[in-house]
Design a protein around this motif. Structure first.
Motif, PDB file in Angstrom:
ATOM      1  N   GLU A 219       0.453  -1.186  -0.242  1.00 34.09           N
ATOM      2  CA  GLU A 219       0.044   0.234   0.012  1.00 34.09           C
ATOM      3  C   GLU A 219       1.082   1.559   0.178  1.00 34.09           C
ATOM      4  O   GLU A 219       0.543   2.259  -0.475  1.00 34.09           O
ATOM      5  CB  GLU A 219      -0.798   0.119   0.992  1.00 34.09           C
ATOM      6  CG  GLU A 219      -1.956   1.507   0.725  1.00 34.09           C
ATOM      7  CD  GLU A 219      -3.135   0.981  -0.021  1.00 34.09           C
ATOM      8  OE1 GLU A 219      -3.136   2.254  -0.589  1.00 34.09           O
ATOM      9  OE2 GLU A 219      -2.797   0.481  -0.467  1.00 34.09           O
ATOM     10  N   TYR A 220       2.301   1.303   0.661  1.00 42.53           N
ATOM     11  CA  TYR A 220       2.970   2.176   0.645  1.00 42.53           C
ATOM     12  C   TYR A 220       3.627   2.625  -0.899  1.00 42.53           C
ATOM     13  O   TYR A 220       3.585   4.018  -1.208  1.00 42.53           O
ATOM     14  CB  TYR A 220       4.344   2.807   1.452  1.00 42.53           C
ATOM     15  CG  TYR A 220       5.440   3.473   1.519  1.00 42.53           C
ATOM     16  CD1 TYR A 220       4.664   4.251   1.783  1.00 42.53           C
ATOM     17  CD2 TYR A 220       6.714   2.781   1.494  1.00 42.53           C
ATOM     18  CE1 TYR A 220       6.369   5.060   1.760  1.00 42.53           C
ATOM     19  CE2 TYR A 220       7.564   3.547   0.521  1.00 42.53           C
ATOM     20  CZ  TYR A 220       7.559   5.127   1.301  1.00 42.53           C
ATOM     21  OH  TYR A 220       8.708   5.650   1.264  1.00 42.53           O
ATOM     22  N   GLU A 221       3.487   1.531  -1.471  1.00 43.65           N
ATOM     23  CA  GLU A 221       4.115   2.137  -2.793  1.00 43.65           C
ATOM     24  C   GLU A 221       3.511   2.199  -3.758  1.00 43.65           C
ATOM     25  O   GLU A 221       3.139   2.619  -4.525  1.00 43.65           O
ATOM     26  CB  GLU A 221       5.051   0.418  -3.109  1.00 43.65           C
ATOM     27  CG  GLU A 221       5.181   0.674  -4.678  1.00 43.65           C
ATOM     28  CD  GLU A 221       5.816  -0.118  -5.250  1.00 43.65           C
ATOM     29  OE1 GLU A 221       6.306  -0.595  -6.439  1.00 43.65           O
ATOM     30  OE2 GLU A 221       6.466  -1.590  -4.316  1.00 43.65           O
ATOM     31  N   ARG A 222       1.837   2.073  -3.715  1.00 48.25           N
ATOM     32  CA  ARG A 222       0.958   2.339  -4.245  1.00 48.25           C
ATOM     33  C   ARG A 222       0.608   3.864  -4.259  1.00 48.25           C
ATOM     34  O   ARG A 222       0.308   5.368  -5.150  1.00 48.25           O
ATOM     35  CB  ARG A 222      -0.421   1.367  -3.804  1.00 48.25           C
ATOM     36  CG  ARG A 222      -1.987   1.728  -4.892  1.00 48.25           C
ATOM     37  CD  ARG A 222      -2.689   1.288  -4.277  1.00 48.25           C
ATOM     38  NE  ARG A 222      -2.652  -0.586  -4.698  1.00 48.25           N
ATOM     39  CZ  ARG A 222      -2.731  -1.194  -3.794  1.00 48.25           C
ATOM     40  NH1 ARG A 222      -3.563  -1.345  -2.861  1.00 48.25           N
ATOM     41  NH2 ARG A 222      -2.502  -2.545  -3.671  1.00 48.25           N
TER      42      ARG A 222
ATOM     43  N   ARG B 273       3.230   5.984  -5.417  1.00 45.52           N
ATOM     44  CA  ARG B 273       3.420   6.290  -7.089  1.00 45.52           C
ATOM     45  C   ARG B 273       2.224   6.813  -7.337  1.00 45.52           C
ATOM     46  O   ARG B 273       2.093   7.707  -8.315  1.00 45.52           O
ATOM     47  CB  ARG B 273       2.995   4.475  -7.951  1.00 45.52           C
ATOM     48  CG  ARG B 273       5.097   4.003  -7.702  1.00 45.52           C
ATOM     49  CD  ARG B 273       4.506   2.442  -8.338  1.00 45.52           C
ATOM     50  NE  ARG B 273       5.802   1.613  -8.229  1.00 45.52           N
ATOM     51  CZ  ARG B 273       6.680   1.784  -8.683  1.00 45.52           C
ATOM     52  NH1 ARG B 273       6.789   2.768  -9.771  1.00 45.52           N
ATOM     53  NH2 ARG B 273       8.139   1.768  -8.489  1.00 45.52           N
ATOM     54  N   SER B 274       1.052   7.207  -6.510  1.00 41.70           N
ATOM     55  CA  SER B 274       0.014   7.803  -7.029  1.00 41.70           C
ATOM     56  C   SER B 274       0.294   9.613  -7.293  1.00 41.70           C
ATOM     57  O   SER B 274      -0.227  10.251  -7.467  1.00 41.70           O
ATOM     58  CB  SER B 274      -1.635   7.836  -5.847  1.00 41.70           C
ATOM     59  OG  SER B 274      -0.331   8.821  -4.588  1.00 41.70           O
ATOM     60  N   TYR B 275       0.724   9.323  -6.756  1.00 42.42           N
ATOM     61  CA  TYR B 275       1.472  11.759  -6.923  1.00 42.42           C
ATOM     62  C   TYR B 275       2.091  12.123  -8.774  1.00 42.42           C
ATOM     63  O   TYR B 275       1.325  12.361  -8.551  1.00 42.42           O
ATOM     64  CB  TYR B 275       3.204  11.995  -6.261  1.00 42.42           C
ATOM     65  CG  TYR B 275       2.760  11.743  -4.547  1.00 42.42           C
ATOM     66  CD1 TYR B 275       1.733  12.553  -4.747  1.00 42.42           C
ATOM     67  CD2 TYR B 275       2.807  10.938  -3.419  1.00 42.42           C
ATOM     68  CE1 TYR B 275       1.979  13.147  -3.099  1.00 42.42           C
ATOM     69  CE2 TYR B 275       2.779  11.323  -2.079  1.00 42.42           C
ATOM     70  CZ  TYR B 275       2.457  12.323  -1.445  1.00 42.42           C
ATOM     71  OH  TYR B 275       2.125  11.708  -0.895  1.00 42.42           O
ATOM     72  N   GLY B 276       2.559  10.492  -8.599  1.00 43.76           N
ATOM     73  CA  GLY B 276       2.582  10.891 -10.360  1.00 43.76           C
ATOM     74  C   GLY B 276       4.375  11.383 -10.832  1.00 43.76           C
ATOM     75  O   GLY B 276       4.689  12.328 -11.860  1.00 43.76           O
TER      76      GLY B 276
END
Length: 141
Positions: A69-72, A75-78
């Motif tokens: 979840e931390y990686e997701r 990465r959501s920042y873009g």
């Protein structure tokens, strides 16, 4: 006498090999500079599993103890740092504050700006681990 020289030479070679092996097993987390270099590498290469492993227990718990979840979330920042310059290190006994300038890029490779950040490291379990971040100032492209 000739056998004695060979034995002594063999012992010296074995001692040097032993020292080399023990030095190669040293963890880069043993020093603040080694831990910082590791975090810089993980952040710029988007190695979030490595970054998770280089994080303190407190940091991991604050992210629900879930590396996937931390990686997701990360990465959501873009955007991610493409280059990081270490500006200074203030090391104490069990804590260090590291000031960096991070140059960010977007997922498509375009420049996203830069920021001066402060990273906090803590000493735990015999090594240095990143414990948090804060942005001090930002600039656009």
């Amino acid at each position: 006498m000739r056998y004695m020289r060979k034995i002594v030479s063999l012992l010296v070679i074995l001692a040097l090999l032993g020292m080399g092996v023990s030095c190669s097993k040293r963890d880069t987390r043993d020093t603040v500079s080694g831990a910082v270099a590791m975090v810089v590498e993980y952040k710029t290469s988007q190695n979030y599993r490595g970054l998770w492993n280089a994080s303190s227990v407190k940091f991991q718990r604050s992210n629900d103890g879930d590396p996937v979840e931390y990686e997701r979330y990360a990465r959501s920042y873009g955007v991610h740092p493409d280059e990081i310059e270490v500006m200074g290190v203030d090391e104490r006994n069990t804590e260090a504050r590291v000031r960096v300038r991070a140059h960010y890029i977007q997922s498509d490779g375009s420049v996203a700006g830069s920021a001066v950040e402060e990273w906090r490291f803590v000493r735990e379990n015999g090594g240095w681990f990143v414990d948090g971040y804060r942005t001090i100032s930002e600039s656009e492209k």
